[in-house]
Design an enzyme around this catalytic site. Sequence first.
Site, PDB file in Angstrom:
ATOM      1  N   GLU A 186       0.919  -1.128   0.059  1.00 18.61           N
ATOM      2  CA  GLU A 186       0.102  -0.029  -0.025  1.00 18.61           C
ATOM      3  C   GLU A 186       0.753   1.242  -0.134  1.00 18.61           C
ATOM      4  OE1 GLU A 186      -3.998  -1.801   2.096  1.00 18.61           O
ATOM      5  OE2 GLU A 186      -2.416  -0.916   3.467  1.00 18.61           O
TER       6      GLU A 186
ATOM      7  N   CYS B  47       3.449   8.788   0.986  1.00 15.77           N
ATOM      8  CA  CYS B  47       3.923   7.726   1.990  1.00 15.77           C
ATOM      9  C   CYS B  47       4.004   6.304   1.320  1.00 15.77           C
ATOM     10  CB  CYS B  47       3.115   7.638   3.265  1.00 15.77           C
ATOM     11  SG  CYS B  47       3.556   6.414   4.325  1.00 15.77           S
TER      12      CYS B  47
ATOM     13  N   CYS C 288       6.593  -6.841   6.823  1.00 12.51           N
ATOM     14  CA  CYS C 288       7.751  -6.421   7.611  1.00 12.51           C
ATOM     15  C   CYS C 288       8.285  -7.367   8.421  1.00 12.51           C
ATOM     16  CB  CYS C 288       7.457  -5.179   8.538  1.00 12.51           C
ATOM     17  SG  CYS C 288       8.715  -4.223   9.290  1.00 12.51           S
TER      18      CYS C 288
ATOM     19  N   CYS D  57       7.018  -4.876  15.744  1.00  9.25           N
ATOM     20  CA  CYS D  57       6.582  -3.615  16.695  1.00  9.25           C
ATOM     21  C   CYS D  57       5.018  -3.901  16.949  1.00  9.25           C
ATOM     22  CB  CYS D  57       6.595  -2.327  15.846  1.00  9.25           C
ATOM     23  SG  CYS D  57       8.250  -2.046  15.384  1.00  9.25           S
TER      24      CYS D  57
ATOM     25  N   CYS E 208       2.015  -2.162  15.462  1.00 10.64           N
ATOM     26  CA  CYS E 208       1.774  -1.787  13.984  1.00 10.64           C
ATOM     27  C   CYS E 208       1.074  -2.781  13.297  1.00 10.64           C
ATOM     28  CB  CYS E 208       3.053  -1.480  13.456  1.00 10.64           C
ATOM     29  SG  CYS E 208       3.396  -1.155  11.581  1.00 10.64           S
TER      30      CYS E 208
ATOM     31  N   GLY F 174       7.026  -2.012   5.822  1.00 11.74           N
ATOM     32  CA  GLY F 174       8.290  -2.412   5.572  1.00 11.74           C
ATOM     33  C   GLY F 174       9.435  -1.591   6.534  1.00 11.74           C
ATOM     34  N   GLU F 175      10.666  -2.149   6.512  1.00  7.50           N
ATOM     35  CA  GLU F 175      11.633  -1.294   7.137  1.00  7.50           C
ATOM     36  C   GLU F 175      12.694  -1.064   6.101  1.00  7.50           C
ATOM     37  OE1 GLU F 175      12.895   0.135  10.023  1.00  7.50           O
ATOM     38  OE2 GLU F 175      14.504   0.291   8.723  1.00  7.50           O
TER      39      GLU F 175
ATOM     40  N   SER G 140      12.375   6.632   7.189  1.00  7.58           N
ATOM     41  CA  SER G 140      11.958   6.606   8.595  1.00  7.58           C
ATOM     42  C   SER G 140      12.305   4.957   8.871  1.00  7.58           C
ATOM     43  CB  SER G 140      10.505   6.698   8.693  1.00  7.58           C
ATOM     44  OG  SER G 140      10.197   6.400   9.981  1.00  7.58           O
TER      45      SER G 140
ATOM     46  N   SER H 134      11.957   5.788  14.588  1.00  9.52           N
ATOM     47  CA  SER H 134      10.655   5.490  15.348  1.00  9.52           C
ATOM     48  C   SER H 134      11.132   5.233  16.647  1.00  9.52           C
ATOM     49  CB  SER H 134       9.860   4.550  14.640  1.00  9.52           C
ATOM     50  OG  SER H 134       9.672   5.009  13.433  1.00  9.52           O
TER      51      SER H 134
ATOM     52  N   ASN I  20      -2.902   5.367  16.115  1.00  8.16           N
ATOM     53  CA  ASN I  20      -4.068   4.585  15.477  1.00  8.16           C
ATOM     54  C   ASN I  20      -4.288   3.340  15.671  1.00  8.16           C
ATOM     55  OD1 ASN I  20      -4.013   7.289  13.602  1.00  8.16           O
ATOM     56  ND2 ASN I  20      -1.890   6.326  12.758  1.00  8.16           N
TER      57      ASN I  20
ATOM     58  N   CYS J 169      -0.632   6.123   9.763  1.00  9.86           N
ATOM     59  CA  CYS J 169       0.752   5.340  10.177  1.00  9.86           C
ATOM     60  C   CYS J 169       0.246   4.188  10.962  1.00  9.86           C
ATOM     61  CB  CYS J 169       1.283   6.184  11.347  1.00  9.86           C
ATOM     62  SG  CYS J 169       2.180   7.652  10.622  1.00  9.86           S
TER      63      CYS J 169
HETATM   64  N1  SAH Z   1       9.671   0.690   9.612  1.00 12.13           N
HETATM   65  C1  SAH Z   1      10.062   1.911   9.579  1.00 12.13           C
HETATM   66  C2  SAH Z   1       8.751   2.769   8.604  1.00 12.13           C
HETATM   67  C3  SAH Z   1       7.268   2.195   8.700  1.00 12.13           C
HETATM   68  S1  SAH Z   1       6.455   2.506  10.239  1.00 12.13           S
HETATM   69  C4  SAH Z   1       9.835   2.578  10.753  1.00 12.13           C
HETATM   70  O1  SAH Z   1       9.689   2.101  11.880  1.00 12.13           O
HETATM   71  O2  SAH Z   1      10.162   3.941  11.001  1.00 12.13           O
HETATM   72  C5  SAH Z   1       6.066   4.489  10.021  1.00 12.13           C
HETATM   73  C6  SAH Z   1       5.747   5.037  11.371  1.00 12.13           C
HETATM   74  O3  SAH Z   1       4.430   4.740  11.960  1.00 12.13           O
HETATM   75  C7  SAH Z   1       6.772   4.781  12.500  1.00 12.13           C
HETATM   76  O4  SAH Z   1       7.187   5.826  13.252  1.00 12.13           O
HETATM   77  C8  SAH Z   1       5.892   3.777  13.422  1.00 12.13           C
HETATM   78  O5  SAH Z   1       6.366   3.677  14.472  1.00 12.13           O
HETATM   79  C9  SAH Z   1       4.464   4.299  13.108  1.00 12.13           C
HETATM   80  N2  SAH Z   1       3.533   3.567  13.638  1.00 12.13           N
HETATM   81  C10 SAH Z   1       3.383   2.158  13.561  1.00 12.13           C
HETATM   82  N3  SAH Z   1       2.074   1.887  13.750  1.00 12.13           N
HETATM   83  C11 SAH Z   1       1.602   2.802  14.253  1.00 12.13           C
HETATM   84  C12 SAH Z   1       0.245   3.174  14.991  1.00 12.13           C
HETATM   85  N4  SAH Z   1      -0.589   2.214  15.166  1.00 12.13           N
HETATM   86  N5  SAH Z   1      -0.326   4.340  15.032  1.00 12.13           N
HETATM   87  C13 SAH Z   1       0.608   5.291  14.770  1.00 12.13           C
HETATM   88  N6  SAH Z   1       1.923   5.276  14.408  1.00 12.13           N
HETATM   89  C14 SAH Z   1       2.394   4.003  14.235  1.00 12.13           C
END
Ligand code: SAH
Length: 346
Positions: free
Chosen positions: A94, A107, A114, A118, A121, A165-166, A197, A220, A296, A339
Site C-alpha cells: 500500500e 508515503c 515487515c 513492533c 503496528c 516495511g523497514e 524512517s 521511530s 491509530n 501510520c
Molecule cells: N519501519 C519504519 C517505517 C514504517 S512505520 C519505521 O519503523 O520507522 C512508519 C511510522 O508509523 C513509524 O514511526 C511507526 O512507529 C509508526 N506507527 C506504526 N504503527 C502505528 C500506529 N498504530 N499508530 C501510529 N503510528 C504508528
Amino acid sequence: MEAKKKDIRALTKKQLRDFFVKQGDKAFRGNQVYEWLWQKSAHSFEDMTNVSLETRQMLEDNFVINHIKVDQMQRSSDGTIKNAVRLHDDLVVESVLIPTATRTTACVSSQVGCSLDCRFCATSRLKRMRNLNPDEIYDQVVAIDNESRLYHNRPLSNIVFMGMGEPLMNYNNVLKAIDKITSPEGLGMSPKRIVVSTSGVPKMIKKMADDKVKFKLAVSLHSAIDEIRTSIMPFNATFPLSDLREALQYWYAATKNRITYEYVVWDAINDKRKDAEALVEFCKFAPSKVNLIEYNPIDDGEFQQAHSKAIDMYVSVLEANNITVTVRRSRGKDIDAACGQLANKS
Ligand code: SAH
C-alpha cells in the site's frame, strides 16, 4: 519462455546502451529507451513511439517491464488517498497520498510486509514476504504524483518511507529508488524533500552516513528506556538504545543533518514524566526534533492513546529543554491509511 525474460529496469543506463551496441544498434537507442522507462514511466514497449516497431518487438522478446498496477484507490473524507498496489508476482503493498495546505506527501512502502515485530503496528502481522525492487518503489511515487496532479492540482512535494516495511533492511533498493526519484533522468525531486524512517538499525544508519546520503532521517523511537522499548519493539533487544545512540551521533557528525524522532505516547506505557525526561536525555546526543504522533488503533485495545494531559506534559518537558516538538494529527483513518494501519485489509 516468459520466466526467462529479464526485468529491463534492473539494467543501468550503461548496461542498456551496451545491450543495444551488442545488437548492432546505436548506444543512443539505450538512452531513448531509458528515458521511456524512467522519465516517461512507460508501462509497455508499445508506448515507445520513437523506437522502431522491430526494436520494440526485440525488446518484447527479451525483457519485461514489471510495472505496478494500482488495484484499488480509496479516498478519505480528508483528501488522503490510499492505493493498493499489485506487484508482478501478485503480492500487494500500500501507498498513501497525504495532502495538506502546503504540501502533498507520498508515503511509500519498501517491503511486502515487515520482518520487525513492533507490537502496535498492523504491518508487523503480515510478516516480511520480500523486498521491493527499486522500480516498484519508484512506480508507487509516480502513481501518487499522478493522483496528486489529478485530484489536488499540484505535483507531489514530499516523500516519506513510512509505508510498509523497514527501509534500512532493503537499503540498496531504497537507495537506488531514491537515486531515480532525485535524478533529472527520473523525477528530479530534491533529496531534502525525502524522509527515510527507520525503527533504528544502527549498522545501516552508519552506512547511510558513510554513503553521504542527502535525504533526511527519522527514527521511530517511542521510548528512550530500553526495557520499555524492548517490550513494544522487541528487536530493541538486539539493537539496544546505546547502539542506536552511537549510530545517530555518527550520522550527525558526518551529515550535520538533525534527526527527527517519531514518538507515540500510550496510556500506561510511556506516559510518565520519567519517560519524557529519558527522551530529553536521548535528544541531547545529537540535534533533533520530536514528532509526537497520534496512535491509530489497530487492535483489540491493548494499546491506547495517552490522555491529552500526558501529551501536554511531554510538550512542556521537551520545550523546557529547548527541544523542538510538534504534535501530529493522523490522516486518512477512515480508510485505514494512517501510520501503522497498512495491512492490505481492503
Ligand atoms: N519501519 C519504519 C517505517 C514504517 S512505520 C519505521 O519503523 O520507522 C512508519 C511510522 O508509523 C513509524 O514511526 C511507526 O512507529 C509508526 N506507527 C506504526 N504503527 C502505528 C500506529 N498504530 N499508530 C501510529 N503510528 C504508528
